[in-house]
Design an enzyme around this catalytic site. Structure first.
Site, mmCIF file in Angstrom:
data_model
loop_
_atom_site.group_PDB
_atom_site.id
_atom_site.type_symbol
_atom_site.label_atom_id
_atom_site.label_comp_id
_atom_site.label_asym_id
_atom_site.label_seq_id
_atom_site.Cartn_x
_atom_site.Cartn_y
_atom_site.Cartn_z
ATOM 1 C CB THR A 199 -0.670 -8.612 -18.164
ATOM 2 O OG1 THR A 199 -0.356 -9.286 -19.366
ATOM 3 C CG2 THR A 199 -1.061 -9.592 -17.090
ATOM 4 C CB CYS A 202 -0.935 -0.012 1.205
ATOM 5 S SG CYS A 202 -2.482 -0.815 0.822
ATOM 6 N N GLY A 230 -9.194 -11.133 -16.813
ATOM 7 C CA GLY A 230 -8.017 -10.343 -16.515
ATOM 8 C C GLY A 230 -7.218 -10.064 -17.768
#
Length: 758
Positions: free
Chosen positions: A545, A420, A543
């Site tokens: 990439t 994060c 998904g």
């Protein structure tokens, strides 16, 4: 992590963190080969230096004095560190088969896994004795024995099987330490009994008679009884029996003899000798496979047989590194010829040692000091590592309007923290999902099982949909573990709301590179992610990439929830207890890891926490009537607590001393090593009453520390809080704690919502 712009062209995989491989890592760190990537696979993060183990047992050294931190060394070398156990080699596809993770492809392979006593050859030895190797297992048993001394009464009998240099040295070290431990506790050290067994007629059979004479005399003076000339034929609970019919009642049996290689090597088809050691040529290449090297105890150099001793593994490190480099560059490897005679320095446990080389010997306290100096100098090669270069030059901040703007400008270009602490803008999505096996759900109408332009989901009657998204770049070099953490982190918001995870869509960036290398990184990463998603009952439905400079991964997650059972941030009620289910500190620890300032076991503890799902904790909190919950992530503990107090219209009190903290986090924070996101989080200090009174508290920086895959922060009615904590601990959240309470908002009081106490 070192991030060279050079694409990966060749993969060298190292199995084991032995003395030869730590030398390889250091040599590659000093002079890397462009386009060549190293990956270290090892079960343990801290590898022991065998030369100092007896001194550790005797109490002269600490754990860190005698262990090399592989996590830190790999980071320094720019190598990937996979904490895993190798279980086989598929030579046809050139892959290392590992326990509990995907196979690891290699172009060149090196094996330095040491050896272990062959306890299976004696009845009962595997069940009732402790092999000295792997040393991690021995150390755990040794520490348990030291703890037992506190309450032990009466005689204590210890048998050591194996009277070579290792067995004799270990026996004397244990006798010295335990005698001191007994006497320090006012116990009669005469109750200690040591027995040393061996099939041979002599102790230390590979050393000259004068050396044996010194040790025979020392063993006799210490009251250690020798049992030579008859093999141990059976070990049972509390009993050892020799072939000569001798029986000994024992409390502990240690096995330091008849070493061999692991059984899985037999399945590889590699050339082995009768002890399951790899037969290698002078180049350290395995006899029947030019792409596989071996060194250390596991290697039997055909033309130069030597006894199993750490000195040879150390000496093989530089030529092994050089030959790995030569092979990677398409050059022929060179022969290595070990010395015919070698110096052995064998200690007697009491800071006294014997030097042995051929027919020469001398002994004394000076020899121990000499050995100590040599051993410490060796360890300094792998512990005193130069600080990591933080990369980009810092910007000129002369035009900044205030110190905070200057700090943000520096943070923007400095080495960014992972997790994060390093969120990046959304690039796009994923490749090579065909080999994965995501679960299928009845409410997924169109997903990966029938790919289309988009997924189509069914929402059951009476359910509402929860949407969340998260994305960040890799903070560790193991794509499988990173994938697991990223998926776990992304699911956290869904569980914190009290929802069931339904589906996830992946978004990833992968570094530029040749196709085979890129595809493996994606597969490793997505395998880890799918493992976590499947465990959560969440179907991966799509998904994509894109290429980028760094590895990054995120998920858009959908969940299902009963609208009447939502746990929101706005549900705090005055009088509730505040509960935190996981320790904090991931931000500072991984910032320290990038600067070689964190111990490997600290990183192991942090990763173990980050890999733990919040699902069971959320279910438990809901059973105890929780109405307010959030997962602690990028804004840190304080930031998420402030987010909860505002919509709830309440204040809160935090007990700093009760907040669970990850091992090492206080140390790294105290050293000023903080996440790059910390400055942004510290701006929330204005929400703390009398914050100037707390800035020097050691826990103060940690309440701003950004977390990745952190625990749940929740409120539970005060009369149920203790029972809730007990159940959470029973469910596998051992660090769960009540860290404060919710208080009523005083309209005439201070405007800051959070007060601190200790």
């Amino acid at each position: 992590m070192q991030k060279p712009d050079q694409p990966v062209l060749r993969d060298i995989v190292l199995i084991g963190g032995g003395h030869s491989h730590v030398g390889v890592l250091k040599r590659f760190a000093m002079k890397p080969v462009p386009g060549v990537r190293l990956t270290l696979i090892c079960r343990d993060t801290h590898t022991p230096y065998s030369g100092m183990l007896p001194g550790y047992v005797a109490g002269h050294y600490s754990y860190d004095d005698v262990h090399i931190d592989l996590s830190r060394l790999a980071e320094f070398a720019g190598a990937r560190f996979y904490r895993a156990e190798a279980r086989g080699i598929d030579r046809n596809s050139k892959r290392v088969i590992c326990k509990d993770r995907p196979d690891v492809p290699y172009d060149i392979l090196s094996i330095n896994i040491g050896s272990s006593p062959r306890v299976n050859e004696v009845e009962g030895a595997a069940e009732h004795s402790v092999p000295v190797k792997p040393i991690t297992g021995f150390n755990n048993r040794w520490l348990a024995l030291l703890s037992r001394i506190e309450t032990h009464e009466g005689p204590l009998t210890i048998a050591v099987v194996g009277a070579g240099a290792g067995g004799v040295e270990l026996t004397l070290a244990m006798q010295y330490r335990l005698k001191n431990e007994f006497e320090q506790r006012g116990k009669d050290s005469g109750q200690l009994h040591f027995h040393l067994f061996d099939t041979a007629e002599e102790i230390l059979p590979t050393h000259n008679p004068k050396v044996r004479e010194v040790f025979r005399k020392t063993l006799s003076e210490r009251g250690i009884k020798l049992h030579l000339g008859s093999p141990v034929e059976k070990v049972a609970e509390g009993l050892l029996r020799t072939a000569a019919g001798e029986n000994l009642h024992t409390d502990e049996v240690l096995w330091v003899t008849r070493a061999g290689g692991p059984a899985w090597l037999e399945e590889t088809g590699l050339a082995l000798d009768e002890g399951l050691f790899l037969r290698v040529r002078d180049t350290l290449q395995v006899e029947n496979d030019d792409n596989i090297f071996a060194a250390g105890d596991i290697a039997n150099v055909i033309n130069h047989p030597r006894e199993k001793a750490g000195v040879f593994a150390v000496r093989q490190g530089p030529p092994l590194a050089d030959n790995l480099k030569r092979m990677a560059l398409g050059k022929a490897p060179k022969d290595f010829h070990p010395q015919k005679k070698w110096l052995a320095l064998i200690s007697t446990g009491d800071k006294y040692a014997v030097a042995s080389r051929g027919e020469m010997h001398f002994d004394g306290a000076m020899v121990w000091r000499w050995k100590d100096w040599i051993d410490r100098r060796f360890m300094e090669n792998f512990t005193d590592l130069p600080p990591m270069d933080e990369g980009a030059a810092l910007p000129d901040t002369a035009a900044a309007q205030n110190p905070e703007d200057a700090s943000q400008a520096i943070s923007a270009v400095a080495m960014r923290c992972g997790g994060c602490g390093a969120k990046v803008g959304s690039t796009v999505l994923s490749r090579a999902l065909g080999e994965l096996r995501p679960i299928e759900r009845d409410d997924i109408i169109i997903g990966l099982h029938a790919p289309d332009d988009a997924a189509v989901l069914r929402v059951p009657p009476g359910k509402a949909v929860v949407h969340t998204v998260d994305f960040f770049r890799a903070f560790i070099d193991d794509p499988y573990i990173f994938g697991r953490v990223a998926a776990n982190h992304s699911l956290g918001d869904v569980f914190a709301m009290g929802a069931e995870a339904q589906s996830a869509t992946a978004v990833a960036t992968v570094p530029y590179g040749i196709e085979s290398k890129v595809e493996d990184v994606v597969y490793q990463m997505m395998s880890g992610a799918v493992d976590v998603l499947n465990e959560a009952g969440c179907a991966l439905v799509g998904g994509h990439t894109g290429e980028g400079r760094e590895l990054a991964l995120g998920f858009a997650v959908n969940g299902l929830i009963n609208p009447d059972e939502v746990m929101s941030k706005g549900g705090l009620q005055a009088g509730d207890a505040l509960i935190l289910t996981k320790p904090i500190g991931t931000g500072t620890l991984f910032a320290a890891h990038a600067r070689l300032a964190a111990k490997g076991r600290w990183i192991d503890s942090a990763l173990a926490s980050m890999l733990q799902s919040n699902k069971s904790a959320a279910d438990c909190l809901r059973r105890f009537g929780c109405k307010a919950c959030t997962d602690v992530t990028g804004f840190g503990l304080l930031g998420h607590l402030v987010e909860m107090t505002r919509p709830s219209g309440v204040d809160a009190e935090l007990d700093l001393s009760s907040i669970p903290v990850l091992p090492g986090a206080e140390e790294t924070a105290a050293a000023g090593i903080l996440s790059s996101l910390q400055p942004a989080n510290v701006r929330l200090r204005r929400g703390i009453r009398d914050q100037e009174n707390w800035v020097k508290h050691p826990r103060y920086p940690l309440i701003f520390d950004p977390q990745t895959a952190g625990g749940l922060l929740a409120s539970v009615a005060a009369d149920k809080a203790e029972d809730c904590v007990r159940e959470l601990k029973a469910l596998g959240y051992p660090h769960t704690a009540i860290i404060g309470r919710v208080t009523a908002q005083d309209e005439n009081g201070p405007i800051e919502p959070v007060s601190l106490k200790e």
